[in-house]
Design an enzyme around this catalytic site. Sequence first.
Site, PDB file in Angstrom:
ATOM      1  N   PRO A 238     -22.150  -2.227 -44.743  1.00  0.00           N
ATOM      2  CA  PRO A 238     -21.401  -2.377 -44.551  1.00  0.00           C
ATOM      3  C   PRO A 238     -20.372  -1.859 -44.133  1.00  0.00           C
ATOM      4  O   PRO A 238     -20.560  -0.615 -44.181  1.00  0.00           O
ATOM      5  CB  PRO A 238     -21.273  -3.432 -45.522  1.00  0.00           C
ATOM      6  CG  PRO A 238     -22.478  -3.947 -46.380  1.00  0.00           C
ATOM      7  CD  PRO A 238     -22.813  -2.264 -46.024  1.00  0.00           C
ATOM      8  N   THR A 241     -18.739   1.677 -45.627  1.00  0.00           N
ATOM      9  CA  THR A 241     -19.260   2.134 -47.911  1.00  0.00           C
ATOM     10  C   THR A 241     -19.381   3.639 -47.674  1.00  0.00           C
ATOM     11  O   THR A 241     -20.356   4.129 -48.390  1.00  0.00           O
ATOM     12  CB  THR A 241     -20.254   1.472 -47.784  1.00  0.00           C
ATOM     13  OG1 THR A 241     -21.241   2.135 -46.294  1.00  0.00           O
ATOM     14  CG2 THR A 241     -20.079  -0.029 -47.598  1.00  0.00           C
ATOM     15  N   LYS A 243     -21.595   5.756 -44.700  1.00  0.00           N
ATOM     16  CA  LYS A 243     -22.515   6.546 -44.148  1.00  0.00           C
ATOM     17  C   LYS A 243     -22.137   7.548 -43.492  1.00  0.00           C
ATOM     18  O   LYS A 243     -22.466   8.660 -43.126  1.00  0.00           O
ATOM     19  CB  LYS A 243     -22.713   5.780 -42.999  1.00  0.00           C
ATOM     20  CG  LYS A 243     -23.363   3.673 -43.671  1.00  0.00           C
ATOM     21  CD  LYS A 243     -23.749   3.576 -42.851  1.00  0.00           C
ATOM     22  CE  LYS A 243     -22.606   2.877 -41.445  1.00  0.00           C
ATOM     23  NZ  LYS A 243     -21.897   1.932 -42.663  1.00  0.00           N
ATOM     24  N   GLU A 461      -3.425 -27.166 -56.165  1.00  0.00           N
ATOM     25  CA  GLU A 461      -3.928 -25.582 -56.788  1.00  0.00           C
ATOM     26  C   GLU A 461      -5.075 -26.070 -58.259  1.00  0.00           C
ATOM     27  O   GLU A 461      -5.024 -25.219 -58.838  1.00  0.00           O
ATOM     28  CB  GLU A 461      -3.111 -24.252 -56.556  1.00  0.00           C
ATOM     29  CG  GLU A 461      -2.868 -24.094 -55.033  1.00  0.00           C
ATOM     30  CD  GLU A 461      -3.602 -23.787 -54.384  1.00  0.00           C
ATOM     31  OE1 GLU A 461      -4.670 -22.707 -55.386  1.00  0.00           O
ATOM     32  OE2 GLU A 461      -3.629 -23.886 -53.741  1.00  0.00           O
TER      33      GLU A 461
END
Length: 650
Positions: A238, A241, A243, A461
Amino acid sequence: MVDKKNKPVQPKKPKFNPYWIYGGLLLVFIAIQVFGSSIGDATKTTPSQFFEFVRNGDVAKVVIIKNTRVAQVYLTTEAEQKKIHEKGKPNNFNLPGGNIPNYTFEFGDLQNFENELDNVSKDLQQKPEVGFKTESSTFGDLFLSLLPIIILVAVWIFIMKRMSGGGGGGAGGQIFNIGKSKAKLFDEKTDVKTTFKDVAGLEGAKEEVQEIVDFLKNPEKYTNLGGKIPKGALLVGPPGTGKTLLAKAVAGEAKVPFFSLSGSDFVEMFVGVGASRVRDLFKQAKEKSPAIIFIDEIDAIGRARGKNAMSGSNDERENTLNQLLTEMDGFGTKTNVIVLAATNRADVLDKALMRAGRFDRQIHVDLPNLTERKAIFEVHLKPLKKAEGLDVSFLSKQTPGFSGADIANLCNEAALIAARKDKKAVEKQDFLDAVDRIVGGLEKRSNLFSVEEKKTIAYHEAGHATVSWFLEHADPLVKVTIVPRGRSLGAAWYLPEEKFITRTEKFLDEICVTMGGRAAEKLIFGKISTGALSDLESVTKKAKAMVMIYGLNEKVGNVTFYDPAGESGFVKPYSEKTAELIDNEIKNIIETQYQRAIDLLESKKDILKLLAERLIEREVIFKDDLEELFGKSPFKNNNPVEVLEEKEEE
């Protein structure tokens, strides 16, 4: 000058630049204009003084320059000896031969000047000689004639430089170098400083790339046994991350040149440029081998060929990909050049690019787990002024699902929040506020709600919170708020456990909790509102995944229609009868859990009202308030939780 080994070092000579020639010619032209015009400068006088000189018989000749209305006065030899004409003697720059005038002056109308001169000199025995001429500047006229051509050439050079990517000296800077690679070279001795110590987390990925590093350091260890050099490795994961950071660390550890560029750098408006840049990139890498080539976002040129029916037969992107395939399969096994590439869309890459012999292995760089998030926090917390006793483990538990880039952004946002509050250090609450800011959006207390709207939101809620508290597989509830953030008008915040598999019961309980808000509106007011848009989107997506992807529906069966590469196109991979069954099952799952939420809230109606009233009063309530109203949950424990989600109301 000498180096460290006491060897004389020759000083670097300046490189020749063609602009030096242009500058020299310009200086010569200016010098000719300045000094050429200064040679023979005569003393300025006035017409009245000139006519006085004529009456005295001092003027031997007058030369009238028609185009400039200037008259040049030449004195007689006797007149030059007079004291009154000392200023009119020729200066040091005057050339010999009497060609330089003694005086010059400007006159008005030529006819009037001639008439006046005749009247003044009619009684003289020796009248002044009158001549006419026209002056011109050879260099000035030549420059003016060449000026349009110079401007056109300059504009042409400027346009060509812009079209070829700018830059004067580097590859691609000139029009003839447009096919050169745009890769940025990081030299192993100066630029590449990143190592595995700088990459927190990613332990599994670092283990896989360690072999590449070891090979670049000691290639003989593998080639002596008959092994071949791995051609390439593909980093898949993703966004955010790490790379690209991991690829830089590989180059830093191996201490080899590192060529870095993006897939879009191969794309250009001219046909054939992409393929030319690929050839030049591999040529440069082989010259500096052992080396690493890193192509970020390789899906820009590596998409599967032939999928786009609208593209022509001579698709430039496909030509670039074909050249990349040829280069990766073509260079010898002893060139010591390894290609690393990164993408978050591995499913769309061409199969020929993924085969063994090109990208031999795929390295998955996933989102960090709890331990890895803690290591990443420790890296990004170093430059911050932290409060004493800040629990890094607590922060890592509050941010499951965060990538390394998200954690870096979180630390920066926490520092900004602390500075906004004039704090001397970043505290725990600042990080929690930053999590709310990133996940939920900016708080909007300026929104003005009517009493009825605020009551509706509060019950909505409260419905989420009540249902989740009494379901076994629902996520642990942390807080409930009716303060609007981002697109949501209110939210119930959850911190579920970090798991790798999800059972059917978990899916159904999550759908039931999400429908609890709309169920509370229906139960209390007898009608529903548009506030549950995000809830409906969430439950539809989950129910669809249960039926079509994970095979968790009994009637549809153990089949999946998941198509990540989009190969089916516009054709459905199932029949119309199956499509009708899928629609019915998705709707049935949602409606069953909706009715389940209504039944649960009916039995807990009293505490639902208490929770809604407290929400209206305080706007934000936490887990302690829920335990006070509901008591201890029979299913939840206080173990560390790892994923941060929210159930929103539009």
